[in-house]
Design an enzyme around this catalytic site. Structure first.
Site, PDB file in Angstrom:
ATOM      1  N   ASP A  97       7.902   2.209   2.334  1.00  0.00           N
ATOM      2  CA  ASP A  97       6.580   1.820   2.560  1.00  0.00           C
ATOM      3  C   ASP A  97       5.787   1.973   1.485  1.00  0.00           C
ATOM      4  OD1 ASP A  97       6.510   0.460   5.404  1.00  0.00           O
ATOM      5  OD2 ASP A  97       5.551   1.480   6.279  1.00  0.00           O
ATOM      6  N   HIS A 152      -3.925  -0.457   1.215  1.00  0.00           N
ATOM      7  CA  HIS A 152      -3.528   0.193   2.895  1.00  0.00           C
ATOM      8  C   HIS A 152      -4.837   0.376   3.318  1.00  0.00           C
ATOM      9  CE1 HIS A 152      -1.474   3.541   4.720  1.00  0.00           C
ATOM     10  NE2 HIS A 152      -0.025   3.040   4.066  1.00  0.00           N
ATOM     11  N   HIS A 242       9.457   6.559   3.544  1.00  0.00           N
ATOM     12  CA  HIS A 242       7.443   5.834   1.927  1.00  0.00           C
ATOM     13  C   HIS A 242       8.236   6.388   1.000  1.00  0.00           C
ATOM     14  CE1 HIS A 242       5.819   6.424   5.986  1.00  0.00           C
ATOM     15  NE2 HIS A 242       4.461   6.050   4.780  1.00  0.00           N
TER      16      HIS A 242
END
Length: 277
Positions: A97, A152, A242
């Site tokens: 992510d 985000h 991530h």
């Protein structure tokens, strides 16, 4: 590289990968709801580790990266995101992510390429705008790119118009850089609401969460990240990591350790394909 050239190269890649995947894979991932799998998924637990021939590392997507051309592109409006996948075989999905980030994403891609493994990248539009070449590389190497909004935000605090803008702008920049519009969506912080599910479906995206959270965003140490992946490994799980949003050097080092160990244990790390209504 011009966009039409990128599209042509991607079509060639998808055609070859789809043929290889159909021949090499006995089962297909079937999407399940967040409430639990509709198929049989073996429970998590210690797995017997067995060596594989190097040829077994050459993992291909299950039956291609997208729906059949004739399939109607209608997406179900869900009440909960998908958490895992079911189907025959010891398949797992790795997801990353918040990228792409030129400091860490290339190293993640290099490791995946070393073992010929495909993964999913849920990207933020603002990051894509400055790093379009990394999405072009993802397209060429057969990875799946999903929508993780533009900036985000916590979607539950936005208006319907704000949520649509975050999703739609990101769809547009992904299409421009990757060559196709995204078919998957992940809400930042895992915070979905009814509006997010509905708008995602309207934009043709399926909502995917995760089964195993590495908590790498807390920078707990490489060994801790590796341990969480190994302890959570099981058929059908989706692993969250991530490649941006902070110092992700631990995430990069952890991937280099746990990926070959998963493959040696007999897991097939690949990407899901969409099932359309």
């Amino acid at each position: 590289m011009k966009k039409d050239q990128l599209l042509t190269r991607r079509r060639v890649l998808l055609a070859g990968a789809g043929a290889a995947g159909a021949a090499a894979t006995a089962g297909v991932f079937a999407a399940v709801t967040g409430g639990g799998p509709t198929g049989t998924v073996p429970a998590a637990g210690p797995q017997v580790r067995r060596p594989l021939n190097s040829s077994a590392y050459r993992l291909q997507p299950l039956t291609g990266y997208g729906p059949p051309h004739a399939a109607p592109r209608r997406t179900l409006v869900r009440r909960a995101p998908l958490l895992r996948f079911s189907g025959r075989g010891r398949h797992m999905v790795l997801t990353f992510d918040d990228g792409p980030d030129p400091r860490y994403t290339p190293a993640v891609l290099d490791t995946l390429a070393k073992y010929d493994v495909r993964a999913m990248f849920f990207v933020c539009g603002g990051m894509v705008a400055d790093n379009r070449e990394l999405l072009a590389r993802m397209a060429e190497e057969g990875h799946v790119v999903g929508n993780h909004t533009w900036s985000h935000p916590l979607l539950t605090r936005l208006t319907r118009r704000g949520i649509r803008s975050e999703m739609e702008r990101t769809c547009d920049v992904i299409e421009d850089a990757y060559g196709e519009r995204p078919e998957w969506f992940r809400a930042p912080y895992g915070a979905w609401n009814r509006t997010a599910f509905r708008l995602g479906a309207e934009l043709g995206m399926e909502s995917l969460a995760w089964t195993v959270d590495t908590l790498d965003w807390t920078t707990p140490g490489t060994r801790s990240i590796v341990r969480r992946v190994e302890n959570g490994a099981a058929p059908g799980v989706v692993v969250l990591s991530h490649d941006a949003g902070g110092d992700r050097s631990q995430s990069v080092r952890a991937l280099r350790r746990y990926l070959p160990e998963l493959l040696d244990a007999g897991y097939h790390v690949s990407v899901p394909r969409r099932h359309y209504e």
